[in-house]
Scaffold this active site. Sequence first.
Site, PDB file in Angstrom:
ATOM      1  CE1 TYR A 168      -4.319   1.174   0.166  1.00 44.27           C
ATOM      2  CE2 TYR A 168      -3.466   2.733   1.777  1.00 44.27           C
ATOM      3  CZ  TYR A 168      -4.462   2.331   0.923  1.00 44.27           C
ATOM      4  OH  TYR A 168      -5.606   3.083   0.812  1.00 44.27           O
ATOM      5  CB  SER A 203     -17.998  -3.110   0.088  1.00 42.34           C
ATOM      6  OG  SER A 203     -18.391  -1.901  -0.512  1.00 42.34           O
ATOM      7  CD1 TRP A 210      -6.111   5.975  -1.108  1.00 44.15           C
ATOM      8  CD2 TRP A 210      -4.212   6.868  -1.874  1.00 44.15           C
ATOM      9  NE1 TRP A 210      -5.090   5.501  -0.322  1.00 44.15           N
ATOM     10  CE2 TRP A 210      -3.917   6.030  -0.773  1.00 44.15           C
ATOM     11  CE3 TRP A 210      -3.173   7.535  -2.518  1.00 44.15           C
ATOM     12  CZ2 TRP A 210      -2.626   5.856  -0.293  1.00 44.15           C
ATOM     13  CZ3 TRP A 210      -1.887   7.348  -2.039  1.00 44.15           C
ATOM     14  CH2 TRP A 210      -1.623   6.513  -0.943  1.00 44.15           C
ATOM     15  N   GLY A 256     -11.157   0.789  -5.526  1.00 41.54           N
ATOM     16  CA  GLY A 256     -10.675  -0.481  -4.982  1.00 41.54           C
ATOM     17  C   GLY A 256     -10.574  -1.511  -6.083  1.00 41.54           C
ATOM     18  CG  MET A 277     -13.021  -5.405  -3.109  1.00 42.07           C
ATOM     19  SD  MET A 277     -11.870  -5.411  -1.716  1.00 42.07           S
ATOM     20  CE  MET A 277     -12.078  -7.007  -1.007  1.00 42.07           C
TER      21      MET A 277
END
Length: 387
Positions: A86, A197, A317, A292, A294
């Site tokens: 990250y 989510s 972000w 994202g 996933m």
Amino acid sequence: MNSIFVPTFKKGSSSLSFRLLHNFRTMGTITAKAIVYPGYGEPEDVLETHSYEIPSPEALKNDEVLVKTLACPLNPSDINQIQGVYPSRPPISQTSLPGLTKPVAVCGNEGVFRVLGTGPGVTSLKPGDWCIPSKVNYGTWRSHAISAEAEFLRIPNDIPLKQAATMAVNTSSAYLMLTQFEKLQKGDWFIQNGGNSQVGRCAIQIAKSLGINSISIVRDRPELQKLIDELTALGATHVITEKQNTSKEFGKTIKGWTAGRPIKLGLNCVGGPNVAGMSRKLGKNAKLVTYGGMSMKPVMLPTSLFIFKNLTAVGFWITEMTKKDPELREKVINKVLELIKENALADINCTLNKVEPEKLTDLEFTDAFKQALCDSKSNGKQLITFE
Ligand SMILES: NC(=O)c1ccc[n+]([C@@H]2O[C@H](COP(=O)([O-])OP(=O)(O)OC[C@H]3O[C@@H](n4cnc5c(N)ncnc54)[C@H](OP(=O)(O)O)[C@@H]3O)[C@@H](O)[C@H]2O)c1
């Protein structure tokens, strides 16, 4: 003696301040525990516990605040930080905690704390207040912490614990993505994948409170109708499966729902063929915001959408957005607090894992986090609570 424990004590009440003072008098110092990693890798391989003494509140320096963690979530990005993949990560350093014999980083980006004590110069916090980290990468997977006042942002201490612990990342992200990229008006539509989510659930509710319609894509499952009912109860306008999302035929049903109104915004946290299907439903000049990945697959977009529909695809972000504009972080937290106060946000759907650090060995403390991380892979969002 730090006077802040005494003034809020009211005779005849079981005031929190009194209890805190009593606890400290009887306990002396506290042994705190933090989940740390000395190097990057898979959480099951690199996580360990560092135990250290927290001084009593009387020993706090002028601007220092002693907090106890009430709850901290285990987010996908926390795992990516531990893996070292990250981009924004806490430094692996020797100085972040007392008593370290090697450099480590403390895990956890968000959480909620209760103030146990403050140094004499602290003005914005008092014992009993709740606060959250004012910046990213604080290192929230720990039982207690001491930091300068500026490291914390006070929040009301009468809101649901789960909301408080997760508002800084997921709820704030949902709010920012719905408001910063397109000027959506009442009656407009947006579409999202990852509808189940935490971010997706928040987006559904925030959109509803703004009068915006939503289409949420979820993965198929044995009890699909139960999930659809749940998301509908939160305010979802429509919920569709990934299969319906990729079906050409189903596109007509969606056009019927929107009555020809273009879908102006798409929120993507999945990628792969899912995002291709979702983007085909967007109207002309729409924005696709990716936040994202996933499915671990690249963002796949049909060329025609760029040429014939003038699609704009951008990334989001929260770390970067709020770093560039620090006031925005506080603004969005206040907005989220308003929504919580108005009951526009249902409590967060997650599992609480109670951990009592004082009763656990370091190994057991580490194992409690590892187990919750393991559960988060198949049983949804996990929160660690400390009382
Ligand atoms: N960019 C940012 O600033 C920012 C901020 C916040 C969050 N995020 C990202 O947003 C995403 C969601 O975060 P969260 O905390 O809300 O997650 P979460 O509550 O843990 O939920 C994860 C979701 O991903 C879905 N999912 C997992 N694997 C999938 C796959 N292979 N295909 C399709 N769906 C899949 C799950 O679907 P099921 O419900 O079917 O299990 C679940 O709904 C993460 O990628 C996170 O890193 C980014």
